[in-house]
Design an enzyme around this catalytic site. Structure first.
Site, PDB file in Angstrom:
ATOM      1  N   GLY A  39      59.202  45.528  54.787  1.00  0.00           N
ATOM      2  CA  GLY A  39      60.124  45.499  55.909  1.00  0.00           C
ATOM      3  C   GLY A  39      59.695  44.597  57.048  1.00  0.00           C
ATOM      4  N   CYS A  55      52.670  43.370  48.053  1.00  0.00           N
ATOM      5  CA  CYS A  55      53.745  44.026  48.792  1.00  0.00           C
ATOM      6  C   CYS A  55      55.055  44.058  48.022  1.00  0.00           C
ATOM      7  CB  CYS A  55      53.945  43.313  50.121  1.00  0.00           C
ATOM      8  SG  CYS A  55      55.113  44.155  51.191  1.00  0.00           S
ATOM      9  N   GLU A 104      55.704  51.558  50.264  1.00  0.00           N
ATOM     10  CA  GLU A 104      54.293  51.417  49.916  1.00  0.00           C
ATOM     11  C   GLU A 104      53.416  51.487  51.160  1.00  0.00           C
ATOM     12  OE1 GLU A 104      53.816  47.822  47.663  1.00  0.00           O
ATOM     13  OE2 GLU A 104      55.524  48.286  46.363  1.00  0.00           O
ATOM     14  N   CYS A 133      62.001  36.473  52.576  1.00  0.00           N
ATOM     15  CA  CYS A 133      60.961  35.458  52.391  1.00  0.00           C
ATOM     16  C   CYS A 133      60.861  35.093  50.916  1.00  0.00           C
ATOM     17  CB  CYS A 133      59.621  35.969  52.908  1.00  0.00           C
ATOM     18  SG  CYS A 133      59.618  36.371  54.669  1.00  0.00           S
ATOM     19  N   CYS A 185      57.981  36.681  48.774  1.00  0.00           N
ATOM     20  CA  CYS A 185      57.734  38.121  48.941  1.00  0.00           C
ATOM     21  C   CYS A 185      58.604  38.937  47.999  1.00  0.00           C
ATOM     22  CB  CYS A 185      58.009  38.515  50.392  1.00  0.00           C
ATOM     23  SG  CYS A 185      57.856  40.283  50.714  1.00  0.00           S
ATOM     24  N   SER A 242      53.497  43.372  63.137  1.00  0.00           N
ATOM     25  CA  SER A 242      53.643  42.101  62.422  1.00  0.00           C
ATOM     26  C   SER A 242      55.113  41.712  62.352  1.00  0.00           C
ATOM     27  CB  SER A 242      53.066  42.233  61.007  1.00  0.00           C
ATOM     28  OG  SER A 242      53.269  41.047  60.269  1.00  0.00           O
ATOM     29  N   SER A 277      54.078  35.724  61.673  1.00  0.00           N
ATOM     30  CA  SER A 277      54.164  35.027  60.386  1.00  0.00           C
ATOM     31  C   SER A 277      54.571  33.582  60.642  1.00  0.00           C
ATOM     32  CB  SER A 277      55.181  35.726  59.476  1.00  0.00           C
ATOM     33  OG  SER A 277      54.761  37.037  59.173  1.00  0.00           O
ATOM     34  N   CYS A 324      63.896  44.604  52.681  1.00  0.00           N
ATOM     35  CA  CYS A 324      63.772  43.739  53.850  1.00  0.00           C
ATOM     36  C   CYS A 324      64.900  42.719  53.839  1.00  0.00           C
ATOM     37  CB  CYS A 324      62.419  43.027  53.847  1.00  0.00           C
ATOM     38  SG  CYS A 324      62.136  41.981  55.296  1.00  0.00           S
TER      39      CYS A 324
END
EC number: 2.1.1.-
Length: 351
Positions: free
Chosen positions: A152, A324, A90, A111, A114, A182, A205, A107
């Site tokens: 990711g 996301c 995306e 998390c 997420c 990030s 983060s 990823c």
């Protein structure tokens, strides 16, 4: 394919550095590879062997990525991008000529809040595929800022991400502070970024000041205590001369209490940084929800009035169920997909 491999192929066609730089610039601007300069047509500038190879090279570059679907939203259009092998990532066209790109399919950090992390890591996105996301966006509108905050963890794909950043900060004509790396925090990042020709801005983060809670929320992130993470960020901020963005996803009843706010004030007061609070993009059936609007306002006022710069950032794509990883999950029919609920359109939050 990495850009370094593509550059070697151009050299094999007789392209000198000046020719390779020209090809990179026109491609990154979304233009045809045979685009000439102001004074000369490409046939008077590029080597014959390279000119003859341009149609095949163009087809290859166009095949790196294509827009599978576009989802317009009030906070930015989200692009679902299909890669050559059928995998999808995306990208988000952000306000003020910004673009958010993905660096991995899936990823590995996992998390808890997420959607991307629910699928695990499928594969890395190459530097050329990262750059292709910028090209697709620039064929739609201007892109003057690129944030590596999509699907990711950039630190887990460091060589490809740094190669893309270097190209965007040179041939791509994007200011270094407008390239934002990030990460959840990885010591390799703090070792590598200061050594780069193009030194991007950094977003960390943070999400909580409590080490145990952070380990639960980011289960496979490197074990770095929040206070050490801030110190590492501060060192880099002073080195490059622009502030760190500390990311804090607001989770109702989890990390929105006054104890957390007092702790983050102790961590960030006097530091060269800004706290970006991001109200959670609510998913029906998920363990987490966003705080209500009044609580978000209270948080912003509380932190701001005590001397820490704070901004509210809303996850782009909320009004199209496109936080996301959500578009990819819907498109691929992943087992981990949950029913999505549209979050209310965010109202302005006054400090």
């Amino acid at each position: 394919m990495r850009f370094s491999d593509f550059d070697l192929r151009l050299a094999a066609f007789g392209a000198q550095p000046v020719h390779r730089g020209r090809i990179a610039r026109v491609w990154l601007n979304g233009q045809a590879l045979d685009t000439g300069t102001r004074r000369r047509h490409s046939e008077h500038f590029l080597p014959l062997a390279l000119r003859e190879a341009l149609p095949a090279l163009t087809a290859e570059l166009d095949g790196l990525a294509r827009v599978h679907s576009e989802h317009a939203g009030s906070d930015g259009s989200r692009l679902l991008v299909a890669l050559a092998d059928g995998q999808m990532v995306e990208s988000v066209l952000l306000p003020r000529d910004g673009l958010c790109v993905s660096t991995q399919v899936g990823c590995a950090v996992g998390c808890r809040f997420c959607m991307t992390g629910k699928s695990g890591l499928i594969r890395q996105v190459t530097s050329m595929e990262i750059l292709a996301q910028v090209v697709l966006a620039r064929r739609r509108r201007a892109v003057k800022k690129v944030v590596f905050m999509g699907m990711g963890e950039p630190a887990h794909n460091l060589e490809n991400v740094l190669e893309a950043i270097n190209l965007l900060g040179t041939e791509g004509n994007i200011g270094h502070k407008n390239l934002v790396f990030s990460t959840v925090g990885d010591r390799r990042v703090f070792e590598a970024l200061p050594q780069q020709r193009v030194k991007p801005a950094l977003a960390l983060s943070l999400h909580t000041t409590k080490a145990e809670l952070r380990a639960r929320l980011l289960p496979r992130a490197p074990s770095i205590a929040p206070d050490e993470l801030v110190e590492l960020g501060e060192r880099y901020a002073r080195h490059i001369g622009y502030p760190i963005q500390y990311q804090w996803t607001l989770l109702k009843g989890v990390n929105d209490g006054n104890d957390e706010l007092d702790a983050v004030l102790r961590l960030l007061k006097g530091k060269y940084g800004v706290l970006n609070v991001i109200p959670f993009n609510s998913l029906e059936g998920d363990d987490y929800q966003r705080p209500d609007l009044e609580r978000i306002r209270e948080i912003v006022r509380y932190v701001h009035s005590r001397g820490v710069l704070v901004k509210v950032r809303n996850s782009a794509g909320q009004d199209v169920d496109g936080g996301c990883g959500q578009l990819r999950a819907r498109a691929t029919g992943a087992d981990q997909v949950v029913t999505l609920r549209r979050a209310p359109r965010p109202q302005a939050v006054q400090a």
